[in-house]
Design a protein around this motif. Structure first.
Motif, PDB file in Angstrom:
ATOM      1  N   SER A   1       0.845  -1.181   0.000  1.00  0.00           N
ATOM      2  CA  SER A   1       0.000   0.000   0.000  1.00  0.00           C
ATOM      3  C   SER A   1       0.890   1.244   0.000  1.00  0.00           C
ATOM      4  O   SER A   1       1.777   1.385   0.838  1.00  0.00           O
ATOM      5  CB  SER A   1      -0.910   0.031   1.231  1.00  0.00           C
ATOM      6  N   TYR A   2       0.659   2.107  -0.940  1.00  0.00           N
ATOM      7  CA  TYR A   2       1.431   3.339  -1.098  1.00  0.00           C
ATOM      8  C   TYR A   2       1.384   4.177   0.171  1.00  0.00           C
ATOM      9  O   TYR A   2       2.383   4.749   0.588  1.00  0.00           O
ATOM     10  CB  TYR A   2       0.854   4.104  -2.291  1.00  0.00           C
ATOM     11  N   PHE A   3       0.236   4.245   0.801  1.00  0.00           N
ATOM     12  CA  PHE A   3       0.061   5.144   1.931  1.00  0.00           C
ATOM     13  C   PHE A   3       0.530   4.565   3.261  1.00  0.00           C
ATOM     14  O   PHE A   3       0.511   5.247   4.265  1.00  0.00           O
ATOM     15  CB  PHE A   3      -1.386   5.635   1.991  1.00  0.00           C
ATOM     16  N   VAL A   4       0.999   3.323   3.271  1.00  0.00           N
ATOM     17  CA  VAL A   4       1.627   2.757   4.472  1.00  0.00           C
ATOM     18  C   VAL A   4       3.044   3.328   4.609  1.00  0.00           C
ATOM     19  O   VAL A   4       3.568   3.454   5.706  1.00  0.00           O
ATOM     20  CB  VAL A   4       1.661   1.215   4.381  1.00  0.00           C
ATOM     21  N   ILE A   5       3.641   3.695   3.476  1.00  0.00           N
ATOM     22  CA  ILE A   5       4.985   4.274   3.478  1.00  0.00           C
ATOM     23  C   ILE A   5       4.884   5.705   4.026  1.00  0.00           C
ATOM     24  O   ILE A   5       4.045   6.486   3.567  1.00  0.00           O
ATOM     25  CB  ILE A   5       5.564   4.293   2.046  1.00  0.00           C
ATOM     26  N   PRO A   6       5.720   6.073   4.997  1.00  0.00           N
ATOM     27  CA  PRO A   6       5.656   7.429   5.550  1.00  0.00           C
ATOM     28  C   PRO A   6       5.843   8.496   4.466  1.00  0.00           C
ATOM     29  O   PRO A   6       6.630   8.313   3.527  1.00  0.00           O
ATOM     30  CB  PRO A   6       6.817   7.460   6.552  1.00  0.00           C
ATOM     31  N   LYS A   7       5.134   9.590   4.597  1.00  0.00           N
ATOM     32  CA  LYS A   7       5.164  10.653   3.587  1.00  0.00           C
ATOM     33  C   LYS A   7       6.581  11.189   3.357  1.00  0.00           C
ATOM     34  O   LYS A   7       6.951  11.496   2.237  1.00  0.00           O
ATOM     35  CB  LYS A   7       4.219  11.783   3.973  1.00  0.00           C
ATOM     36  N   VAL A   8       7.371  11.289   4.395  1.00  0.00           N
ATOM     37  CA  VAL A   8       8.743  11.782   4.235  1.00  0.00           C
ATOM     38  C   VAL A   8       9.551  10.860   3.322  1.00  0.00           C
ATOM     39  O   VAL A   8      10.364  11.319   2.522  1.00  0.00           O
ATOM     40  CB  VAL A   8       9.445  11.979   5.607  1.00  0.00           C
ATOM     41  N   VAL A   9       9.305   9.574   3.377  1.00  0.00           N
ATOM     42  CA  VAL A   9       9.981   8.617   2.487  1.00  0.00           C
ATOM     43  C   VAL A   9       9.436   8.765   1.065  1.00  0.00           C
ATOM     44  O   VAL A   9      10.200   8.812   0.100  1.00  0.00           O
ATOM     45  CB  VAL A   9       9.814   7.169   3.002  1.00  0.00           C
ATOM     46  N   ARG A  10       8.115   8.847   0.923  1.00  0.00           N
ATOM     47  CA  ARG A  10       7.504   9.002  -0.414  1.00  0.00           C
ATOM     48  C   ARG A  10       8.010  10.256  -1.105  1.00  0.00           C
ATOM     49  O   ARG A  10       8.255  10.257  -2.305  1.00  0.00           O
ATOM     50  CB  ARG A  10       5.978   9.052  -0.306  1.00  0.00           C
ATOM     51  N   ASN A  11       8.197  11.339  -0.347  1.00  0.00           N
ATOM     52  CA  ASN A  11       8.655  12.598  -0.928  1.00  0.00           C
ATOM     53  C   ASN A  11      10.099  12.539  -1.397  1.00  0.00           C
ATOM     54  O   ASN A  11      10.536  13.397  -2.155  1.00  0.00           O
ATOM     55  CB  ASN A  11       8.491  13.743   0.066  1.00  0.00           C
ATOM     56  N   ASN A  12      10.846  11.557  -0.944  1.00  0.00           N
ATOM     57  CA  ASN A  12      12.253  11.436  -1.322  1.00  0.00           C
ATOM     58  C   ASN A  12      12.500  10.348  -2.364  1.00  0.00           C
ATOM     59  O   ASN A  12      13.648  10.020  -2.645  1.00  0.00           O
ATOM     60  CB  ASN A  12      13.110  11.183  -0.077  1.00  0.00           C
ATOM     61  N   CYS A  13      11.453   9.813  -2.935  1.00  0.00           N
ATOM     62  CA  CYS A  13      11.592   8.782  -3.971  1.00  0.00           C
ATOM     63  C   CYS A  13      11.700   9.421  -5.346  1.00  0.00           C
ATOM     64  O   CYS A  13      11.075  10.437  -5.624  1.00  0.00           O
ATOM     65  CB  CYS A  13      10.383   7.841  -3.949  1.00  0.00           C
ATOM     66  N   ASN A  14      12.505   8.816  -6.198  1.00  0.00           N
ATOM     67  CA  ASN A  14      12.645   9.278  -7.580  1.00  0.00           C
ATOM     68  C   ASN A  14      11.780   8.490  -8.548  1.00  0.00           C
ATOM     69  O   ASN A  14      11.509   8.946  -9.643  1.00  0.00           O
ATOM     70  CB  ASN A  14      14.103   9.189  -8.028  1.00  0.00           C
TER      71      ASN A  14
END
Length: 87
Positions: A4-17
């Motif tokens: 699930s995309y939203f299980v990943i913390p937002k700070v991690v999602r914001n740092n993905c390429n």
């Protein structure tokens, strides 16, 4: 990797390429992903690109979030680049 995309913390999602999406259970999660990321295409185009890229089981849609070249931003699997204007 997460189911699930939203299980990943937002700070991690914001740092993905890259975003690698397999077939999702519904359009709701895809719409939420679109809302969070500025991907340079409208909702209809994104849905069409997603459906085309994931129409075969285990075929992912790969999005290079950092790319400024629309011709290299979206891929079906690892090889086939997708041009948003074709959708």
């Amino acid at each position: 990797m997460a189911h699930s995309y939203f299980v990943i913390p937002k700070v991690v999602r914001n740092n993905c390429n890259y975003l690698v999406l397999l077939k999702l259970s519904g359009d709701r999660e895809l719409n939420m992903i679109l809302k969070e990321n500025s991907l340079g295409v409208d909702k209809r185009q994104m849905l069409d690109i997603y459906k085309y890229a994931t129409n075969i089981k285990f075929s992912p849609l790969i999005i290079d979030i950092e790319s400024t070249d629309d011709n290299k931003k979206y891929r079906k699997g690892f090889i086939e680049y997708l041009n948003p204007n074709d959708f």
